[in-house]
Motif scaffolding. Structure first.
Motif, PDB file in Angstrom:
ATOM      1  N   SER A   1      10.341 -31.460  -3.993  1.00  0.00           N
ATOM      2  CA  SER A   1      11.642 -30.911  -3.601  1.00  0.00           C
ATOM      3  C   SER A   1      12.467 -30.448  -4.796  1.00  0.00           C
ATOM      4  O   SER A   1      13.660 -30.194  -4.657  1.00  0.00           O
ATOM      5  N   LYS A   2      11.849 -30.318  -5.959  1.00  0.00           N
ATOM      6  CA  LYS A   2      12.585 -29.920  -7.174  1.00  0.00           C
ATOM      7  C   LYS A   2      13.331 -28.610  -6.935  1.00  0.00           C
ATOM      8  O   LYS A   2      12.802 -27.710  -6.285  1.00  0.00           O
ATOM      9  N   THR A   3      14.521 -28.526  -7.449  1.00  0.00           N
ATOM     10  CA  THR A   3      15.463 -27.397  -7.341  1.00  0.00           C
ATOM     11  C   THR A   3      16.061 -27.243  -5.937  1.00  0.00           C
ATOM     12  O   THR A   3      16.953 -26.422  -5.744  1.00  0.00           O
TER      13      THR A   3
ATOM     14  N   MET B   1      -1.742 -28.592  -5.623  1.00  0.00           N
ATOM     15  CA  MET B   1      -0.408 -28.056  -5.363  1.00  0.00           C
ATOM     16  C   MET B   1      -0.573 -26.940  -4.308  1.00  0.00           C
ATOM     17  O   MET B   1      -1.647 -26.784  -3.736  1.00  0.00           O
ATOM     18  N   THR B   2       0.493 -26.175  -4.062  1.00  0.00           N
ATOM     19  CA  THR B   2       0.429 -25.152  -3.014  1.00  0.00           C
ATOM     20  C   THR B   2      -0.798 -24.251  -3.154  1.00  0.00           C
ATOM     21  O   THR B   2      -1.482 -23.967  -2.178  1.00  0.00           O
ATOM     22  N   GLY B   3      -1.090 -23.817  -4.375  1.00  0.00           N
ATOM     23  CA  GLY B   3      -2.146 -22.828  -4.566  1.00  0.00           C
ATOM     24  C   GLY B   3      -3.556 -23.392  -4.598  1.00  0.00           C
ATOM     25  O   GLY B   3      -4.528 -22.626  -4.478  1.00  0.00           O
TER      26      GLY B   3
ATOM     27  N   VAL C   1      -1.638 -35.039  -2.645  1.00  0.00           N
ATOM     28  CA  VAL C   1      -1.331 -33.648  -2.977  1.00  0.00           C
ATOM     29  C   VAL C   1       0.176 -33.498  -3.147  1.00  0.00           C
ATOM     30  O   VAL C   1       0.952 -34.126  -2.432  1.00  0.00           O
ATOM     31  N   ARG C   2       0.567 -32.705  -4.134  1.00  0.00           N
ATOM     32  CA  ARG C   2       1.980 -32.512  -4.465  1.00  0.00           C
ATOM     33  C   ARG C   2       2.352 -31.071  -4.113  1.00  0.00           C
ATOM     34  O   ARG C   2       2.044 -30.153  -4.863  1.00  0.00           O
ATOM     35  N   ILE C   3       3.007 -30.898  -2.963  1.00  0.00           N
ATOM     36  CA  ILE C   3       3.220 -29.539  -2.451  1.00  0.00           C
ATOM     37  C   ILE C   3       4.703 -29.235  -2.312  1.00  0.00           C
ATOM     38  O   ILE C   3       5.444 -29.980  -1.661  1.00  0.00           O
ATOM     39  N   GLY C   4       5.140 -28.153  -2.955  1.00  0.00           N
ATOM     40  CA  GLY C   4       6.529 -27.732  -2.889  1.00  0.00           C
ATOM     41  C   GLY C   4       6.709 -26.442  -2.117  1.00  0.00           C
ATOM     42  O   GLY C   4       7.268 -26.419  -1.021  1.00  0.00           O
ATOM     43  N   THR C   5       6.240 -25.349  -2.701  1.00  0.00           N
ATOM     44  CA  THR C   5       6.487 -24.008  -2.160  1.00  0.00           C
ATOM     45  C   THR C   5       6.084 -23.869  -0.691  1.00  0.00           C
ATOM     46  O   THR C   5       6.812 -23.274   0.102  1.00  0.00           O
ATOM     47  N   LEU C   6       4.979 -24.418  -0.327  1.00  0.00           N
ATOM     48  CA  LEU C   6       4.476 -24.256   1.040  1.00  0.00           C
ATOM     49  C   LEU C   6       5.361 -24.968   2.067  1.00  0.00           C
ATOM     50  O   LEU C   6       5.344 -24.637   3.241  1.00  0.00           O
TER      51      LEU C   6
ATOM     52  N   MET D   1       8.183 -39.322  -9.457  1.00  0.00           N
ATOM     53  CA  MET D   1       8.473 -38.514 -10.639  1.00  0.00           C
ATOM     54  C   MET D   1       7.208 -37.763 -11.034  1.00  0.00           C
ATOM     55  O   MET D   1       6.166 -38.385 -11.270  1.00  0.00           O
ATOM     56  N   VAL D   2       7.283 -36.427 -11.107  1.00  0.00           N
ATOM     57  CA  VAL D   2       6.084 -35.654 -11.437  1.00  0.00           C
ATOM     58  C   VAL D   2       6.245 -34.823 -12.711  1.00  0.00           C
ATOM     59  O   VAL D   2       5.324 -34.111 -13.095  1.00  0.00           O
ATOM     60  N   GLY D   3       7.409 -34.916 -13.373  1.00  0.00           N
ATOM     61  CA  GLY D   3       7.651 -34.081 -14.543  1.00  0.00           C
ATOM     62  C   GLY D   3       7.590 -34.868 -15.845  1.00  0.00           C
ATOM     63  O   GLY D   3       7.635 -36.105 -15.847  1.00  0.00           O
TER      64      GLY D   3
ATOM     65  N   GLU E   1       9.789 -20.460  -1.685  1.00  0.00           N
ATOM     66  CA  GLU E   1       9.780 -20.142  -3.118  1.00  0.00           C
ATOM     67  C   GLU E   1      10.985 -20.764  -3.819  1.00  0.00           C
ATOM     68  O   GLU E   1      12.061 -20.879  -3.240  1.00  0.00           O
ATOM     69  N   ARG E   2      10.792 -21.172  -5.062  1.00  0.00           N
ATOM     70  CA  ARG E   2      11.911 -21.630  -5.885  1.00  0.00           C
ATOM     71  C   ARG E   2      12.417 -20.461  -6.704  1.00  0.00           C
ATOM     72  O   ARG E   2      11.656 -19.569  -7.056  1.00  0.00           O
ATOM     73  N   ASN E   3      13.720 -20.490  -7.013  1.00  0.00           N
ATOM     74  CA  ASN E   3      14.239 -19.517  -7.976  1.00  0.00           C
ATOM     75  C   ASN E   3      13.671 -19.860  -9.338  1.00  0.00           C
ATOM     76  O   ASN E   3      13.656 -21.010  -9.732  1.00  0.00           O
TER      77      ASN E   3
HETATM   78  C1  LIG Z   1       6.398 -27.972  -9.007  1.00  0.00           C
HETATM   79  C2  LIG Z   1       5.284 -28.945  -9.062  1.00  0.00           C
HETATM   80  C3  LIG Z   1       4.408 -29.077  -7.966  1.00  0.00           C
HETATM   81  C4  LIG Z   1       4.502 -28.268  -6.696  1.00  0.00           C
HETATM   82  O1  LIG Z   1       4.196 -26.928  -6.927  1.00  0.00           O
HETATM   83  P1  LIG Z   1       4.036 -25.885  -5.733  1.00  0.00           P
HETATM   84  O2  LIG Z   1       3.166 -24.821  -6.291  1.00  0.00           O
HETATM   85  O3  LIG Z   1       5.404 -25.393  -5.399  1.00  0.00           O
HETATM   86  O4  LIG Z   1       3.407 -26.580  -4.576  1.00  0.00           O
HETATM   87  C5  LIG Z   1       3.404 -30.033  -8.077  1.00  0.00           C
HETATM   88  N1  LIG Z   1       3.260 -30.794  -9.183  1.00  0.00           N
HETATM   89  C6  LIG Z   1       4.076 -30.684 -10.229  1.00  0.00           C
HETATM   90  C7  LIG Z   1       3.854 -31.555 -11.416  1.00  0.00           C
HETATM   91  C8  LIG Z   1       5.107 -29.743 -10.216  1.00  0.00           C
HETATM   92  O5  LIG Z   1       5.911 -29.643 -11.287  1.00  0.00           O
END
Ligand SMILES: *Cc1c(COP(=O)(O)O)cnc(C)c1O
Length: 231
Positions: free
Chosen positions: A32-34, A203-205, A218-223, A74-76, A227-229
């Motif tokens: 959910s970042k951003t 991730m999404t791709g 699995v760590r999925i954001g965009t899907l 935390m993924v960053g 899209e994030r800015n």
């Molecule tokens: C942003 C991020 C994701 C998710 O990426 P998407 O392509 O939007 O699914 C997964 N893992 C990490 C570490 C990220 O920073």
């Protein structure tokens, strides 16, 4: 009004579509970042409770703003001087990318009488800019007696990010390497520990390839959130 309505439907629908595709034993972390807390709340109301962020400040703010049964991941890349802001509540840190940060997590977790679950991030991509342990660094750390004293962290698996490329064979090769490494570490250091089992990749791709190669998270954001800015 109708805009909000369709957004609600989208997030809930996206989550359901992905969940229906996941084999048993693969957990979905919604990245959910951003994205503002109100949007995360929509996913929460649709029954989803695991969310991932890549910045300490955002984790702390969103933890405050959202229900306390949310699991925060935390993924960053994590700076040691910021660990203290998430140590009381973080559910799992995927991005432990060097020994120094693991020591700090241990120290901060002790202050809260916690044992914080951690994944060791491995550098599997071609890009130099991505973070993570090398294989050699991992074996050295796990072999050391100093590491054995870190009783307030619990290593539950590995995390990796594949190269950003359209070459699916290369992505598959990198994921397969990470799965093989996890199996070797399991055998050598965690054979008697059923808690060492997670493989956070996809991730999404590339999450479908990751699942085929043994991902458990699995760590999925965009899907999910769109899209994030670009920042
Ligand atoms: C942003 C991020 C994701 C998710 O990426 P998407 O392509 O939007 O699914 C997964 N893992 C990490 C570490 C990220 O920073």
């Amino acid at each position: 009004m109708s805009g909000t309505q369709s957004l609600i439907m989208d997030i809930a629908g996206n989550l359901e579509k992905i969940r229906n595709e996941l084999p048993e034993g693969v957990k979905l972390i919604a990245i959910s970042k951003t994205k503002p807390a109100e949007l995360i709340r929509l996913a929460y109301d649709a029954g989803h409770t695991s969310f991932g962020e890549n910045k300490v400040q955002d984790l702390a703010g969103k933890h405050e703003a959202l229900p306390k049964d949310v699991e925060w991941h935390m993924v960053g890349h994590l700076q040691t001087n910021k660990v203290k802001y998430i140590a009381s509540f973080i559910h799992l840190i995927h991005s432990v990318d060097r020994y120094k940060v693991l020591k700090t997590i241990h120290k901060e977790a002790a202050k809260h009488q916690r044992v914080i679950p951690c994944l060791l991030q491995v550098h599997i991509a071609e890009e130099e800019t991505k973070f993570g342990f090398s294989e050699k660094e991992l074996f050295e750390m796990l072999d050391s007696t100093e590491y054995q004293k870190l009783t307030h962290v619990k290593i539950t698996g590995l995390m990796g990010m594949a190269t950003f490329t359209g070459n699916m064979d290369q992505i598959r090769k990198e994921f397969r390497y990470l799965k093989g490494l996890k199996d070797r570490l399991k055998q050598q250091f965690f054979a008697a520990d059923p808690g060492f089992r997670e493989l956070s990749m996809g991730m999404t791709g590339d999450y479908k390839i990751a699942i085929e190669e043994g991902s458990t998270m699995v760590r999925i954001g965009t899907l999910i959130f769109g899209e994030r800015n670009r920042t």
